[in-house]
Write a protein that holds these residues in place. Structure first.
Motif, PDB file in Angstrom:
ATOM      1  N   PHE A 176       0.792  -1.476   0.076  1.00 37.96           N
ATOM      2  CA  PHE A 176       0.124  -0.015  -0.494  1.00 37.96           C
ATOM      3  C   PHE A 176       0.732   1.283  -0.389  1.00 37.96           C
ATOM      4  N   PRO A 177       1.950   1.302   1.211  1.00 35.29           N
ATOM      5  CA  PRO A 177       2.149   2.453   0.356  1.00 35.29           C
ATOM      6  C   PRO A 177       3.530   2.960  -0.355  1.00 35.29           C
ATOM      7  N   ILE A 178       3.934   1.887  -0.871  1.00 36.58           N
ATOM      8  CA  ILE A 178       4.376   1.454  -1.517  1.00 36.58           C
ATOM      9  C   ILE A 178       3.838   1.834  -3.156  1.00 36.58           C
ATOM     10  N   PHE A 179       2.116   1.624  -3.692  1.00 33.82           N
ATOM     11  CA  PHE A 179       0.888   1.509  -4.260  1.00 33.82           C
ATOM     12  C   PHE A 179       1.623   3.679  -4.270  1.00 33.82           C
ATOM     13  N   LEU A 180       0.875   4.378  -3.116  1.00 37.20           N
ATOM     14  CA  LEU A 180      -0.042   5.558  -3.066  1.00 37.20           C
ATOM     15  C   LEU A 180       2.054   6.209  -3.673  1.00 37.20           C
ATOM     16  N   ALA A 181       2.854   5.780  -2.785  1.00 28.80           N
ATOM     17  CA  ALA A 181       4.156   6.419  -3.262  1.00 28.80           C
ATOM     18  C   ALA A 181       4.353   7.407  -4.145  1.00 28.80           C
ATOM     19  N   VAL A 182       4.098   6.020  -4.867  1.00 29.70           N
ATOM     20  CA  VAL A 182       4.618   6.012  -6.485  1.00 29.70           C
ATOM     21  C   VAL A 182       3.270   6.487  -7.999  1.00 29.70           C
ATOM     22  N   SER A 183       1.886   6.790  -6.810  1.00 27.85           N
ATOM     23  CA  SER A 183       0.985   7.112  -7.935  1.00 27.85           C
ATOM     24  C   SER A 183       1.024   8.283  -7.071  1.00 27.85           C
ATOM     25  N   PHE A 184       1.376   9.209  -6.088  1.00 31.42           N
ATOM     26  CA  PHE A 184       1.570  10.045  -5.415  1.00 31.42           C
ATOM     27  C   PHE A 184       2.858  10.663  -6.722  1.00 31.42           C
ATOM     28  N   VAL A 185       3.912  10.337  -6.801  1.00 33.87           N
ATOM     29  CA  VAL A 185       5.023  11.143  -7.649  1.00 33.87           C
ATOM     30  C   VAL A 185       4.495  11.017  -8.913  1.00 33.87           C
ATOM     31  N   ALA A 186       3.922   9.941  -9.724  1.00 34.51           N
ATOM     32  CA  ALA A 186       3.968  10.165 -10.916  1.00 34.51           C
ATOM     33  C   ALA A 186       2.260  11.104 -11.821  1.00 34.51           C
ATOM     34  N   GLY A 187       2.127  11.646 -10.184  1.00 33.07           N
ATOM     35  CA  GLY A 187       1.167  12.595 -10.576  1.00 33.07           C
ATOM     36  C   GLY A 187      -0.368  12.783 -10.249  1.00 33.07           C
ATOM     37  N   ILE A 188      -0.787  11.307  -9.749  1.00 29.45           N
ATOM     38  CA  ILE A 188      -2.510  11.135  -9.621  1.00 29.45           C
ATOM     39  C   ILE A 188      -3.162  11.709  -9.188  1.00 29.45           C
ATOM     40  N   LYS A 189      -3.487  12.412  -9.509  1.00 32.76           N
ATOM     41  CA  LYS A 189      -4.884  13.800  -8.604  1.00 32.76           C
ATOM     42  C   LYS A 189      -4.897  13.541  -6.901  1.00 32.76           C
ATOM     43  N   ILE A 190      -3.998  14.066  -6.297  1.00 34.69           N
ATOM     44  CA  ILE A 190      -3.890  13.962  -4.941  1.00 34.69           C
ATOM     45  C   ILE A 190      -4.912  13.729  -3.409  1.00 34.69           C
ATOM     46  N   ARG A 191      -6.424  14.140  -4.428  1.00 34.77           N
ATOM     47  CA  ARG A 191      -7.275  14.217  -4.101  1.00 34.77           C
ATOM     48  C   ARG A 191      -8.054  11.896  -4.004  1.00 34.77           C
ATOM     49  N   TYR A 192      -6.920  11.617  -4.930  1.00 28.89           N
ATOM     50  CA  TYR A 192      -7.007  10.466  -5.119  1.00 28.89           C
ATOM     51  C   TYR A 192      -6.991   9.855  -3.877  1.00 28.89           C
ATOM     52  N   VAL A 193      -5.432  10.098  -4.053  1.00 26.95           N
ATOM     53  CA  VAL A 193      -4.600   9.176  -3.227  1.00 26.95           C
ATOM     54  C   VAL A 193      -4.379   9.284  -1.774  1.00 26.95           C
ATOM     55  N   LEU A 194      -5.287  10.354  -1.332  1.00 27.49           N
ATOM     56  CA  LEU A 194      -5.777  10.708  -0.347  1.00 27.49           C
ATOM     57  C   LEU A 194      -6.988   9.676   0.513  1.00 27.49           C
ATOM     58  N   PHE A 195      -7.346   9.700  -0.394  1.00 24.13           N
ATOM     59  CA  PHE A 195      -9.040   9.108  -0.008  1.00 24.13           C
ATOM     60  C   PHE A 195      -8.428   8.384  -0.038  1.00 24.13           C
ATOM     61  N   MET A 196      -7.505   7.879  -0.796  1.00 25.46           N
ATOM     62  CA  MET A 196      -7.005   5.688  -0.685  1.00 25.46           C
ATOM     63  C   MET A 196      -6.383   5.492   1.239  1.00 25.46           C
ATOM     64  N   PHE A 197      -5.427   6.606   0.506  1.00 24.65           N
ATOM     65  CA  PHE A 197      -4.783   6.697   2.429  1.00 24.65           C
ATOM     66  C   PHE A 197      -5.645   7.145   4.032  1.00 24.65           C
ATOM     67  N   LEU A 198      -7.107   8.048   3.510  1.00 23.92           N
ATOM     68  CA  LEU A 198      -7.017   8.499   4.341  1.00 23.92           C
ATOM     69  C   LEU A 198      -8.637   6.963   4.969  1.00 23.92           C
ATOM     70  N   SER A 199      -9.450   6.575   4.213  1.00 28.63           N
ATOM     71  CA  SER A 199     -10.554   5.389   4.418  1.00 28.63           C
ATOM     72  C   SER A 199      -9.122   4.101   4.695  1.00 28.63           C
ATOM     73  N   GLY A 200      -8.022   3.993   4.374  1.00 25.99           N
ATOM     74  CA  GLY A 200      -7.329   2.727   4.848  1.00 25.99           C
ATOM     75  C   GLY A 200      -6.787   3.796   6.205  1.00 25.99           C
ATOM     76  N   PHE A 201      -6.842   4.924   6.409  1.00 30.05           N
ATOM     77  CA  PHE A 201      -6.237   4.829   8.030  1.00 30.05           C
ATOM     78  C   PHE A 201      -7.290   4.437   8.971  1.00 30.05           C
ATOM     79  N   PHE A 202      -9.079   4.948   8.532  1.00 27.41           N
ATOM     80  CA  PHE A 202      -9.900   4.745   9.184  1.00 27.41           C
ATOM     81  C   PHE A 202     -10.413   3.800   9.174  1.00 27.41           C
ATOM     82  N   LEU A 203      -9.843   2.703   8.219  1.00 19.49           N
ATOM     83  CA  LEU A 203      -9.687   0.902   8.351  1.00 19.49           C
ATOM     84  C   LEU A 203      -9.866   0.996   9.233  1.00 19.49           C
ATOM     85  N   VAL A 204      -8.387   0.974   9.449  1.00 18.24           N
ATOM     86  CA  VAL A 204      -7.483   0.540  11.025  1.00 18.24           C
ATOM     87  C   VAL A 204      -8.103   0.819  11.517  1.00 18.24           C
ATOM     88  N   LEU A 205      -8.435   1.708  11.862  1.00 18.95           N
ATOM     89  CA  LEU A 205      -8.692   2.201  13.026  1.00 18.95           C
ATOM     90  C   LEU A 205     -10.267   1.653  13.323  1.00 18.95           C
TER      91      LEU A 205
END
Lengths: 446, 623
Positions: A176-205
């Motif tokens: 997951f972090p690999i995917f998020l980091a590569v996607s982020f640097v590659a220029g995927i819209k930040i809101r998509y990356v952030l969505f995945m990051f945030l829902s992952g965070f809350f999922l664990v929580l």
């Protein structure tokens, strides 16, 4: 560019362009690794119980270094066209592992003949990085489009699910972090990356909160009935989804950006909330417990808390200069389990003290920062993206493993790259470094 | 190469910001980790250093010897300990590669199969640092063999686990109980009381009730050890000696116990011999009984389940854990109420014609042809049911009966020093309303007047009732332990003083009159033919309980002797034979033998000889 650059084209000049900084840092980490694998296998009376471990590790290091230099024979772009085949082959290996793999420590992650075995899940990380980088690079023109991101997720899901089936939660999390980091640097819209990051965070929580309440918290929270009682859960879920839908409706009717973010926020929450419910159904309470016991290891001093308490004691008792090589008591009295793999950092910290543990951190830091510098000079975006994947992989392994030994992270059993005993992990790390070196060597090659 | 044709600067500009963001995360995280390590290793280092010291010191418990148990004469022990060991494996120290070899080696020493060894340590225990017991009851020679060859047995340890020996305790098994390994449920409850994973704990009887006193306190030896449990410095750094458990002296007299046991014979039932002036129990028999030594055998589970499933319930201590209708013995309560309340002139006679009609129900007397005119004393002597029906229904009423029943301690715990006592049941109109949701009717009062219906009492409560009439109003808490003695010196550390459980405010004369009537029962009443002993004058009351069998009844006899003597010289005997047995009116006969044996100082054989019941020799207990 300039004539001088062109004259240095090709293999002949590669040694001159060789990056000694990352190479020597890596070599230093591997040497420390061998020393402490040796140490971890010693008993207090100085005799060795599993003498062969450190010898094996040396053999693997030698093999990995041969691979390291062999990889420099070609330019990394040439490997790009193989990345899809590589991805499919390793996926097939993962399937084969599930079918015929060996069960070690309750998960079926080893594939091997006789005594030789590999963990395809380790190599999967590299194959995934290469295929994702290749995909994003080819889609450079449509990189901001959501379809690019969704196909990227699809590429992610195959390995993650196959590894989860083994089951090896820790290793599958690395993707997951690999995917998020590569996607982020590659220029995927930040809101998509952030969505995945945030829902992952809350999922664990949301997954761990009820267990946290019942095992660690001093008091109970009536609000948490939301997680336990099915009716209440369904009700809350309904409200969240409804709010998200309302946001979408509002966005399309009122054409206000404001509604878009309302829907975004609620979608993060409901997807995490629903996902957490499924997770709690699938996981046993003790499995969730293992994920959070690091917060307060005393609640389970005989089970998973044991490792954390022992490791913390080992690290803490190291002091500034440590107890000296082979002098650690925690490891040599065998209070530390898995000391040559998961808890190798604890032994280093115990025997070399803060000076030793800080040196290890600094060596990783050098690799990471120098790695970014190499990427800034990379010749093409494919190089940048695989580089980001590799550095993120090394970084994530480091913070999770070291975090685990000092009680900052849950026990997931993922190894410390370069140092931990084990061939597959070592090879993955060294081949990753080889690719990074290749990016550096070929920075002016056109 | 279509993709690679960018200038380096262009690439750098495209990714610069995002790569810097990544660098920022990398560097900040590493700095946080560095700071955390600094805090852990340098700021808090000292604290962890001392913790590391203490962790590598292993605490080896020194087993305290469990106290022995004696009868009231403190000569020959009833329960002792035999030295023995248990072999353990610490799974976390057992090398997974050597699992099989170690199991095989160990199985040769212990003469069990290697599979048995491995089955005790499932693979998922592999990170367990608590020893798992492989086998108990291992003798010293095997342990010393393992100790001498410890390098061949990595992960193997042992602990002292003495075996409890019960020496011919016979029917005392219920009173004494037995011990066993602590279960995880017990441990969860008692963790703070010094119990550990390998503790032996009393499971029933005295062994359970007095567990804390019997077990003493384990000592501790501190060693610095390596992974194999081998001592590092070779010498003991510190030692806290164990405090052995105290020996217990029971109130039981083993001769009287034996006498009562044989007098009851192989009949499902119970017998109690009690000193009314102190509450000391001289004998406590519940048949069937069991041999507690079976819990030491290797077939523990098989033995245990066989006994648990036995339809005669050998684990039940019938003296305190079973309740029955008291039947006619209950008439003692009724007579007490009649005298105390002056509800009926004692000489007033009631005509018994063999039955009494209440509403549309007919209640029979046990004598079909009727007793004729009977007064209160004759009523008890002849156990005339019609007299007591009338007394209960017309002269006392249920509220008075209830009050006097409770006054005698029925429906309450006796507080005996044994676990698992039940309190029986004393009904009244409120009780019936709550539990059966129906109205109390005259018939219920009639039934209760002769100790039938919903009334249920335990034999020990029955003994207390007799004791109260003997003492003239007091019941002493029945108890089985007389004193606690130091296990080495034998000196008495604590004596259990008699303790008044209940005091009645009835007049002394009431009890004297009841005793007089009870004497009448034996002298010229229902017990006359069966009580044949000349050794002592007995006062008592018979009881024959209906339980629904065609021609079988529960048989009671509650009595005391010598009649008229001061309470200190008296003893109370309560015998009870369940309706499960062939009807032979045995309770009273058993009591006859017990009184004969005690007051003529005779064994069972001598007593039946004396009573001319020689034919009973063929009926000897064979168990």
């Amino acid at each position: 560019m300039t004539a001088k650059d062109n004259s240095l084209n090709g293999r002949q000049g590669s040694l001159l362009r060789f990056d000694l900084v990352t190479f020597l840092s890596m070599l230093a980490l591997m040497c420390i690794g061998v020393l402490f694998i040796y140490s971890s296998n010693m008993t207090s009376s100085g005799e060795s119980i599993k003498t062969k471990d450190y010898v094996y590790q040396i053999v693997w290091i030698v093999g990995a270094l041969i691979a390291y230099f062999t990889i420099q024979l070609g330019e990394y772009d040439r490997y790009e066209r193989f990345s899809y085949y590589l991805y499919i082959i390793v996926i097939l290996l993962l399937v084969a592992t599930l079918q015929w793999g060996r069960v070690i420590n309750a998960s079926r992650s080893w594939l091997g003949i006789f005594d030789l075995g590999i963990q395809p899940s380790e190599f999967m990380k590299l194959a995934f990085i290469m295929v994702l980088a290749s995909f994003y690079q080819r889609r450079a023109a449509r990189i901001k489009h959501i379809s690019t991101f969704l196909i990227g997720i699809l590429l992610l899901l195959f390995p993650v699910l196959l590894i989860l089936l083994q089951p090896d939660l820790g290793t599958s999390l690395v993707f997951f972090p690999i995917f998020l980091a590569v996607s982020f640097v590659a220029g995927i819209k930040i809101r998509y990356v952030l969505f995945m990051f945030l829902s992952g965070f809350f999922l664990v929580l949301f997954t761990v909160l009820p267990v946290w309440e019942s095992t660690i918290a001093d008091r109970s929270f009536s609000v948490f009935a939301v997680f336990r009682e099915k009716k209440l859960f369904l009700f809350t879920m309904g409200i969240l989804v409804f709010a998200a839908v309302l946001g979408i409706v509002g966005y399309f009717t009122a054409k206000r950006k404001f509604f878009y973010w309302i829907s975004y926020g609620f979608s993060v929450i409901w997807s995490a909330f629903g996902g957490a419910y499924i997770f709690r159904e699938l996981l046993r309470e003790y499995q969730i417990m293992r994920l959070i016991v690091f917060i307060k290891p005393e609640v389970d001093p005989q089970g998973s808390g044991w490792n954390i308490i022992q490791s913390l004691t080992a690290v803490g008792s190291g002091g500034l200069t440590g107890k000296g090589f082979l002098q650690g008591t925690q490891s040599h009295y065998q209070y530390l389990p898995e000391s040559s793999t998961d808890f190798i950092f604890s032994i280093i910290a115990e025997e070399l003290g803060f000076l030793g543990s800080f040196t290890v951190l600094v060596l990783f830091g050098i690799i990471l920062v120098r790695g970014i510098y190499i990427l800034l000079n990379a010749r093409n975006s494919y190089g940048v993206l695989i580089g980001v994947g590799i550095l993120t992989m090394i970084f994530f392994h480091m913070i999770v493993n070291i975090g685990m030994t000092v009680g900052l992270m849950p026990i997931t059993g993922i190894p410390l790259m370069f140092l931990s005993y084990g061939g597959s992990s070592l090879w993955t790390a060294v081949i990753g470094m080889a690719l990074l070196q290749n990016i550096y060597i070929n920075r002016y090659t056109y | 190469m279509d993709t690679g044709y960018h200038s380096a600067n262009k690439i750098r500009n495209t990714y610069k910001n995002r790569l810097f963001a990544l660098t920022f995360i990398f560097v900040i995280t590493i700095m946080i980790y560095g700071g955390y390590l600094f805090r852990l290793q340098i700021v808090q280092g000292g604290e962890y250093k001392s913790r590391a010291q203490s962790v590598s010191r292993r605490i080896i418990p020194i087993q305290a010897q469990r106290g022995e148990i004696f009868d009231r004469n403190y000569n020959e022990p009833l329960v002792t300990n035999r030295d023995s060991f248990a072999v353990d494996i610490i799974p976390a120290e057992l090398d997974s590669e050597k699992r099989e070899t170690v199991a095989k080696k160990l199985s040769e020493v212990l003469t069990i199969s290697a599979e048995d060894v491995l089955s005790k340590i499932p693979v998922n225990y592999s990170s367990y640092h608590q020893p798992v017991e492989i086998q108990g009851g291992v003798d010293f020679s095997k342990i010393s063999y393992i100790a001498e060859h410890i390098e061949q047995f990595p992960g193997v340890t042992w602990h002292s686990k003495p075996v409890r020996q019960y020496h011919n305790i016979g029917s005392l098994s219920h009173a004494i109980g037995y011990v066993g390994s602590i279960t995880s449920e017990e441990l969860r409850v008692k963790y703070n009381e010094g119990y550990g994973f390998n503790s032996i704990i009393g499971k029933s009887g005295i062994e359970k009730q007095y567990d804390k006193i019997l077990r003493g306190e384990n000592g501790r030896r501190f060693l610095t050890v390596d992974a194999h449990g081998r001592s590092m410095d070779g010498e003991i750094t510190e030692e806290i000696p164990p405090e052995n458990g105290l020996n217990l002296t029971l109130t039981i007299d083993r001769d009287i116990q034996k006498l009562a046991e044989e007098a009851l014979g192989e009949r499902i039932g119970s017998a109690i011999v009690l000193k009314p002036a102190t509450g000391e129990i001289l004998a406590m028999v519940s048949y069937p009984w069991y041999d507690p030594n079976i819990f030491n055998s290797s077939n523990l589970i098989g033995n245990f389940s066989r006994l648990s499933l036995d339809s005669k319930y050998p684990f039940i201590n019938r003296t305190i854990q079973s309740s029955y209708a008291p039947a006619s013995v209950f008439k003692i309560v009724m007579s007490s109420a009649a005298y105390e309340e002056e509800a009926i002139p004692p000489d007033k006679t009631i005509l018994c014609e063999g039955s009494l009609r209440v509403g549309n129900r007919v209640f029979n007397c046990h004598k079909k042809e009727g007793h004729g005119h009977v007064n209160l004393s004759h009523g008890l002597a002849e156990s005339c049911d019609v007299y007591y029906y009338t007394l209960g229904l017309n002269y006392l009423g249920i509220d008075t009966i209830y009050r006097y029943t409770k006054n005698y301690g029925f429906g309450e715990y006796t507080g005996i020093d044994l676990p698992g006592e039940i309190k029986g049941q004393v009904p009244n109109p409120e009780w019936k309303k709550q539990n059966l949701n129906s109205q109390w009717v005259g018939g219920d009062t009639v039934n209760m007047s002769i100790g039938q219906g919903y009334l249920a009492v335990t034999p020990i409560q029955m003994a207390n009732m007799i004791a109260m009439t003997v003492n003239g109003g007091e019941i002493y808490r029945p108890h089985l332990v007389k004193e606690m003695r130091n296990s080495i010196t034998g000196g008495v550390e604590e004596t259990i003083e008699p303790e008044i459980l209940r005091s009645s405010n009835m007049r002394k004369e009431t009890f004297e009159k009841v005793q007089e009537d009870m004497r009448g029962v034996v002298k010229n009443g229902t017990a006359e033919v069966a009580i044949t002993t000349d050794a002592v004058d007995i006062a008592g009351k018979t009881g024959t309980g209906e339980v629904g069998y065609e021609d079988r009844w529960t048989a009671w006899f509650g009595a005391n002797a010598p009649y008229g003597a001061p309470p200190e010289e008296q003893i109370v005997v309560v015998t009870m034979v369940e309706a499960e047995n062939e009807w032979e009116w045995w309770a009273i006969r058993a009591a006859n033998i017990i009184f004969q044996g005690i007051f003529a100082d005779q064994t069972y054989d001598e007593a039946i000889e004396e009573l001319d019941w020689g034919w009973l020799h063929n009926d000897r207990v064979t168990q």
